[in-house]
Scaffold this active site. Structure first.
Site, short mmCIF file in Angstrom:
data_model
loop_
_atom_site.label_atom_id
_atom_site.label_comp_id
_atom_site.label_asym_id
_atom_site.label_seq_id
_atom_site.Cartn_x
_atom_site.Cartn_y
_atom_site.Cartn_z
N HIS A 41 40.15 61.53 17.22
CA HIS A 41 39.40 60.84 16.29
C HIS A 41 38.04 60.87 15.96
O HIS A 41 37.46 60.57 15.00
CB HIS A 41 39.74 59.09 16.59
N HIS A 98 52.07 64.61 15.60
CA HIS A 98 51.13 63.41 15.38
C HIS A 98 49.80 63.67 15.27
O HIS A 98 49.15 62.73 14.63
CB HIS A 98 51.70 62.68 16.69
N HIS A 131 47.49 55.10 11.68
CA HIS A 131 48.90 55.57 11.05
C HIS A 131 49.22 54.85 9.76
O HIS A 131 49.91 55.55 9.02
CB HIS A 131 49.70 54.94 12.08
N ASP A 161 47.52 61.62 12.64
CA ASP A 161 46.06 61.03 12.92
C ASP A 161 44.97 61.56 12.32
O ASP A 161 44.17 60.72 11.64
CB ASP A 161 45.59 61.19 14.44
#
Ligand SMILES: [Zn+2]
Length: 298
Positions: A259, A232, A76, A236
């Protein structure tokens, strides 16, 4: 055109989402060509560059590790820095994890706004993608393709009445990031809370720093956007792409990625120099600049 750093030191503090460890983060100006560099002030100022070379284990957050020294949940903070157009900064942290604050990138943007931006006398270099690079794992995939701007397209589909399929597509620049993504918070499913805790994760998680989804709705509404989850995930993605180490000129398409795929793409790009060139905004090859440019003061 020119590289940037911050005008003045700023700091924040808070607990880490996964470790629950309280820490302080201080942003300091850095000279040209430093990049984004973390310093673990609790470990003798040990340097960890925000680079794909230093990506460690990646599951529910992105962690950097160098010579056994870890720094968790960088995404973030890096999304804010990268989108804001900040090239060079030292980030001093006295803990193993970046503070989660409210679970979004907005508090980091506010911090950067307080810090102010300063131009350095060195041209900004971009990593310009020249051929596609892709990572595919069954129905999840991510790819980067040639483009003259930094563009992301992010598709998620969680089986939940409030989520479902959501797609964000945007050119990443300071204004669009601030408006479309910065306020979108991290989230988790209520049914995953105990399993994650028993894995040693989300020890710092609370209703103040994550949206918690129940089977039918949201435990701690209201949402900041109807599609806050998709936004969001795009946030990311941008935070993980920052690990390329230079501003990107390329279009990234992420389909149900996370991720692990984001950072695999970064590693694959960095590992294949035939897939990119380094240029300046006005497309001068970087080698030619060495002759054209006056010595920089910074
Ligand atoms: Zn996140």
């Amino acid at each position: 055109m020119f590289q940037t750093t911050i005008q003045r030191e700023v700091s924040t503090e808070g607990i880490g989402l996964h470790t629950g460890v309280f820490g302080h983060a201080r942003f300091l100006p850095a000279p040209a060509d430093t990049g984004i560099v973390f310093r673990r002030t609790d470990l003798d100022n040990f340097l960890i560059e925000a680079s794909g070379r230093n990506v460690a284990r990646v599951s529910y957050a992105t962690s950097l590790m160098k010579q056994g020294v870890l720094l968790s949940t960088t995404e973030h903070l890096l999304a804010a820095i990268y989108s804001w157009g900040l090239d060079n900064v030292f980030i001093d942290i006295d803990a193993i994890e970046v503070p989660i604050l409210d679970g979004s990138a907005e508090p980091f943007l506010q911090l950067l706004d307080r810090a102010g931006i300063r131009k350095l006398r060195r041209r900004r270099r971009y990593l310009k993608v020249t051929k596609p690079v892709e990572v595919i794992e069954s129905d999840r995939r991510i790819g980067i393709y040639p483009a003259d701007e930094f563009r992301v397209q992010c598709y998620v589909d969680f089986p939940h009445p409030l989520v479902g399929p959501q797609q964000i597509e945007m050119v990443v620049e300071p204004g669009s990031f601030r408006e479309l993504l910065a306020r979108a918070r991290t989230f988790c499913f209520e049914r995953d809370v105990e399993p994650l805790r028993s894995m040693g994760l989300i020890r710092g998680g609370s209703l103040d720093n994550a949206i918690v989804l129940t089977d039918k709705g949201v435990l701690n509404g209201p949402l900041r956007f109807p599609d806050e989850f998709g936004r969001h995930k795009a946030l990311d993605l941008i935070g993980d792409l920052a690990l390329v180490g230079l501003p990107l000129l390329g279009r990234v398409e992420a389909h149900k990625a996370g991720h692990a795929l984001h950072t695999q793409l970064v590693s694959r790009v960095l590992g294949d120099p035939s897939s990119w060139t380094i240029t300046t905004a006005d497309d001068h090859p970087v080698e030619a600049l060495a002759f054209a440019e006056a010595p920089a003061a910074d």
